[in-house]
Design an enzyme around this catalytic site. Structure first.
Site, PDB file in Angstrom:
ATOM      1  N   LYS A   1     -12.310   7.645  89.476  1.00  0.00           N
ATOM      2  CA  LYS A   1     -12.582   8.916  90.151  1.00  0.00           C
ATOM      3  C   LYS A   1     -12.215  10.041  89.178  1.00  0.00           C
ATOM      4  O   LYS A   1     -11.042  10.355  88.983  1.00  0.00           O
ATOM      5  CB  LYS A   1     -11.782   9.012  91.452  1.00  0.00           C
ATOM      6  CG  LYS A   1     -12.197  10.205  92.337  1.00  0.00           C
ATOM      7  CD  LYS A   1     -11.499  11.476  91.928  1.00  0.00           C
ATOM      8  CE  LYS A   1     -12.001  12.691  92.695  1.00  0.00           C
ATOM      9  NZ  LYS A   1     -11.425  13.956  92.165  1.00  0.00           N
TER      10      LYS A   1
ATOM     11  N   GLU B   1       0.987   9.520  84.532  1.00  0.00           N
ATOM     12  CA  GLU B   1       1.212  10.398  83.388  1.00  0.00           C
ATOM     13  C   GLU B   1       1.082  11.817  83.924  1.00  0.00           C
ATOM     14  O   GLU B   1      -0.015  12.272  84.250  1.00  0.00           O
ATOM     15  CB  GLU B   1       0.195  10.103  82.286  1.00  0.00           C
ATOM     16  CG  GLU B   1       0.624  10.591  80.919  1.00  0.00           C
ATOM     17  CD  GLU B   1       0.127  11.980  80.628  1.00  0.00           C
ATOM     18  OE1 GLU B   1       0.911  12.939  80.855  1.00  0.00           O
ATOM     19  OE2 GLU B   1      -1.016  12.135  80.198  1.00  0.00           O
TER      20      GLU B   1
ATOM     21  N   CYS C   1      -0.913  18.356  79.039  1.00  0.00           N
ATOM     22  CA  CYS C   1       0.379  18.015  79.609  1.00  0.00           C
ATOM     23  C   CYS C   1       1.483  18.049  78.565  1.00  0.00           C
ATOM     24  O   CYS C   1       2.657  18.253  78.887  1.00  0.00           O
ATOM     25  CB  CYS C   1       0.320  16.638  80.252  1.00  0.00           C
ATOM     26  SG  CYS C   1      -0.260  15.333  79.133  1.00  0.00           S
TER      27      CYS C   1
ATOM     28  N   GLU D   1       5.341  24.372  84.842  1.00  0.00           N
ATOM     29  CA  GLU D   1       4.190  24.129  83.977  1.00  0.00           C
ATOM     30  C   GLU D   1       3.083  25.133  84.272  1.00  0.00           C
ATOM     31  O   GLU D   1       2.542  25.186  85.378  1.00  0.00           O
ATOM     32  CB  GLU D   1       3.672  22.709  84.180  1.00  0.00           C
ATOM     33  CG  GLU D   1       2.602  22.312  83.196  1.00  0.00           C
ATOM     34  CD  GLU D   1       2.188  20.857  83.331  1.00  0.00           C
ATOM     35  OE1 GLU D   1       1.911  20.228  82.306  1.00  0.00           O
ATOM     36  OE2 GLU D   1       2.148  20.359  84.480  1.00  0.00           O
TER      37      GLU D   1
END
Length: 506
Positions: free
Chosen positions: A189, A263, A297, A398
């Site tokens: 997906k 992750e 990331c 973040e």
């Protein structure tokens, strides 16, 4: 089995239409719903794809389940799996330009970066083709006489791969290659922002000759991913994305004890010592947070600078930041492209406002560019803040955009203290010419990857993953194989007789 998409139709806006891959055939959603892919550079709705519902997800999982349970894929010889992975690598090389261009249209990442990144994907296929042919267990030296004890590694089953929009194909191949090499089947997906590139990869997967049902692709939004994650036919979920969504997936998987690899996010420190090669360190900071518009990331967005060079380094970084060429991501001369979507663009600008409210000093950027030629695009100027402390939100949360914050430190111990003062632990950078210091920092930093005098380097041989809220498990390298296999232990009696059934050691 249909190996390619039906001819792309076009409506009055020249929009391209794509279908999902389920059990070897290209399909629309069961209820015919669709959604658009939007180019973040000019706002055009250039393609549309199916919006998969629960029925479509169920069909994809059932197809993967059948391909696993009937032995179609796990019983395929390692040599044949390797052959197909190598063929896929060859096809990726042949179609690299097309795959790269579509990713740029979807997320605004630079063609100068995506082109090389896409070509490198063939290496993942070739590496894990070799793994497929050399995977083995161990013969164990047990203490029980006349017993032959050994282990074998077997595939887990059906893997759900839920992938992000920032590097859609690279982060998919990190999952796809080891999973297939180990004998698992898959339902993929992709992010709703970048579905088309994954569907094009699906064409290459079918062209390479993978059997129907081994790899399935469903496109959709958050509800589609949630339906896939909670499907009882999924044995393992491999997810790359935000920490918040990763936690939700972990809870969902825990309800049925499904395996997970996650992750997740990061707020990585990039640490500049006074003995560093400063021009190289400046380039390293640019690579760490601006080269991908900060949408990675592993972005080195917390720039820790030793106090005695802080002013000099800040001035050099700002000077170079203000020279960054912003523009069309398909132009090879462009150095920074757009943010991928409207919601992310708003989020980045909101964090810039938060930093100002917290008392950080804006040193560069901080707004949309004023160039009228860029008015349609989701651009944010490369932004640098000074006078930042590690307790500010801009230093702890973040941003996932082109925003770097400068934090001073006094000595090595202070740098380690600040660097590790975060809920994350994905990556870190260290810039120093002192080899002993480099080794000490590698040991003391709580991060899954530590780069010394470089940043953002990855390779299929090198495990990648995070500590703490940056995730669970590892991708790439031989460690990734462990994420997609179960260990089975076998005991073969070489001649013992059971003399005492109530004492297994007799």
């Amino acid at each position: 089995m249909t190996t390619s998409q039906p001819p792309a139709a076009a409506d009055t806006e020249d929009r391209e239409h794509y279908r999902m891959l389920i059990d070897g055939t290209w399909r629309d959603a069961a209820d015919s719903r669709r959604f658009d892919s939007v180019n973040p550079f000019d706002g055009t709705h250039w393609a549309d794809v199916p919006l998969a519902g629960e029925a479509d997800v169920d069909a994809a999982v059932r197809a993967a389940r059948a391909a696993f349970d009937n032995g179609t894929w796990p019983a395929t010889t390692p040599a044949r799996r390797a052959q197909l992975l190598r063929r896929l690598g060859d096809l990726i090389t042949e179609r690299a330009d097309d795959l790269a261009r579509v990713q740029v249209l979807e997320n605004g990442k630079l063609i100068r970066e995506v082109s090389g990144q896409t070509r490198a994907l063939a290496g993942h296929c070739y590496f894990y083709a070799g793994v497929a042919e050399t995977m083995h267990g161990h013969t164990l030296a047990g203490s029980v006489p006349d017993m032959h004890v050994f282990t074998v590694r077997e595939p887990i089953g059906v893997v759900a791969a839920i992938t992000p929009w920032n590097s859609p194909l690279a982060l998919l191949l990190w999952k796809l290659c080891p999973a297939l090499a180990a004998g698992n089947t898959m339902v993929i997906k992709p992010s709703e922002i970048t579905p088309v590139s994954t569907l094009l990869l699906g064409e290459l997967i079918t062209e390479a000759g993978f059997p129907a049902g081994v790899v399935n692709i469903v496109t959709g939004e958050g509800a589609t991913g949630a339906a896939l994650a909670r499907h009882p036919g999924v044995d393992k979920i491999a997810f790359t994305g935000s920490t918040a969504v990763g936690k939700t997936i972990a809870v969902t998987a825990a309800e049925r004890l499904a395996r997970v690899s996650l992750e997740l996010g990061g707020k990585s420190p990039n640490i500049i010592f006074s003995d560093a090669d400063l021009p190289n360190a400046v380039n390293g900071v640019l690579a760490g947070v601006f080269a991908a518009t900060g949408q990675t990331c592993m972005a080195g967005s917390r720039v820790l600078v030793q106090q005695n060079i802080y002013d000099m380094f800040a001035a050099a970084l700002v000077e170079r930041t203000e020279q960054i060429k912003i523009g069309d991501p398909l132009d090879p001369d462009t150095e920074m492209g757009t943010v991928a979507c409207q919601s992310q663009h708003t989020k980045v600008l909101d964090y810039i406002a938060i930093a100002r409210d917290e008392g950080a000093t804006l040193l560069a950027g901080g707004k949309r560019p004023e160039d009228p030629a860029l008015a349609k695009g989701l651009f944010v100027e490369p932004t640098v803040f000074g006078d930042v402390t590690n307790d500010m939100r801009i230093a702890r949360e973040e941003v996932f955009g082109p925003v770097a914050v400068l934090i001073p430190f006094t000595d090595e111990a202070h740098a380690v203290e600040i660097a590790n003062d975060t809920p994350f632990g994905l990556a870190a950078g260290v810039w120093t010419t002192d080899v002993a210091r480099a080794h000490r920092m590698v040991r003391r930093l709580r991060a899954g990857t530590v780069w010394v005098n470089n940043y953002r380097k990855t390779n299929y041989v090198a495990p990648f993953g995070g500590f703490r809220e940056s995730g669970l498990g590892r991708e790439n390298g031989m460690d990734a194989v462990n994420e997609y296999t179960e260990v089975k232990t076998a005991w073969i009696d070489l001649g013992n007789r059971i003399t005492d059934p109530f004492n297994p050691r007799a």
